[in-house]
Design a protein around this motif. Structure first.
Motif, short mmCIF file in Angstrom:
data_model
loop_
_atom_site.label_atom_id
_atom_site.label_comp_id
_atom_site.label_asym_id
_atom_site.label_seq_id
_atom_site.Cartn_x
_atom_site.Cartn_y
_atom_site.Cartn_z
N SER A 22 0.84 -1.19 0.00
CA SER A 22 0.00 0.00 0.00
C SER A 22 0.88 1.24 0.00
CB SER A 22 -0.93 0.00 1.21
OG SER A 22 -0.16 0.02 2.40
N CYS A 23 0.30 2.35 -0.37
CA CYS A 23 1.02 3.62 -0.46
C CYS A 23 1.40 4.09 0.95
CB CYS A 23 0.13 4.66 -1.14
SG CYS A 23 0.86 6.31 -1.23
N PRO A 24 2.66 4.48 1.17
CA PRO A 24 3.05 4.95 2.51
C PRO A 24 2.48 6.33 2.86
CG PRO A 24 4.89 5.12 1.00
CD PRO A 24 3.79 4.44 0.26
N TYR A 25 1.97 7.07 1.88
CA TYR A 25 1.45 8.42 2.12
C TYR A 25 -0.03 8.42 2.46
CZ TYR A 25 5.87 9.62 -0.05
OH TYR A 25 7.20 9.71 -0.36
N CYS A 26 -0.83 7.66 1.67
CA CYS A 26 -2.28 7.71 1.88
C CYS A 26 -2.90 6.34 2.16
CB CYS A 26 -2.96 8.32 0.66
SG CYS A 26 -2.91 7.30 -0.81
N TYR A 55 2.88 3.65 -9.18
CA TYR A 55 2.07 4.81 -8.83
C TYR A 55 1.00 4.40 -7.82
CZ TYR A 55 3.93 7.08 -12.99
OH TYR A 55 4.76 7.63 -13.93
N CYS A 56 0.59 5.35 -7.00
CA CYS A 56 -0.54 5.14 -6.09
C CYS A 56 -1.82 5.45 -6.87
CB CYS A 56 -0.42 6.06 -4.89
SG CYS A 56 -1.85 5.95 -3.79
N CYS A 59 -3.64 8.82 -4.58
CA CYS A 59 -3.02 10.15 -4.56
C CYS A 59 -2.16 10.42 -5.79
CB CYS A 59 -2.20 10.33 -3.29
SG CYS A 59 -0.76 9.25 -3.14
N ARG A 61 0.77 9.58 -6.71
CA ARG A 61 2.19 9.84 -6.52
C ARG A 61 3.02 8.76 -7.17
NH1 ARG A 61 3.68 12.21 -0.62
NH2 ARG A 61 2.11 13.84 -0.62
N LEU A 63 5.97 6.36 -6.93
CA LEU A 63 6.66 5.73 -5.81
C LEU A 63 7.97 5.13 -6.27
CD1 LEU A 63 3.56 3.98 -4.28
CD2 LEU A 63 4.55 6.14 -3.58
#
Length: 66
Positions: A22-26, A55-56, A59, A61, A63
């Motif tokens: 999973s995305c670390p940001y969202c 890519y996420c 969001c 982003r 990665l």
């Protein structure tokens, strides 16, 4: 005398796949995208490479996978 050099990079998406994790940001899902890139000089292909980018999906982003 005028010289015009036509250079360019063409990128197109070859395939998309769901990647683990999973995305670390969202916390959204990660998508692995295979991109075919080509450098052209006066319509003559000079360089060709297929790259995998992550890519996420929430969001959008880019990665970096280490």
């Amino acid at each position: 005398m005028c010289l015009v050099f036509v250079c360019g990079e063409d990128e197109r998406v070859v395939s998309r796949q769901q990647a683990p994790g999973s995305c670390p940001y969202c916390g959204g899902m990660i998508q692995a995208v295979d991109v075919d890139s080509r450098w052209n000089f006066c319509f003559v292909p000079l360089y060709h490479k297929t790259k995998r980018r992550h890519y996420c999906t929430m969001c959008s982003r880019k990665l970096v996978v280490k």
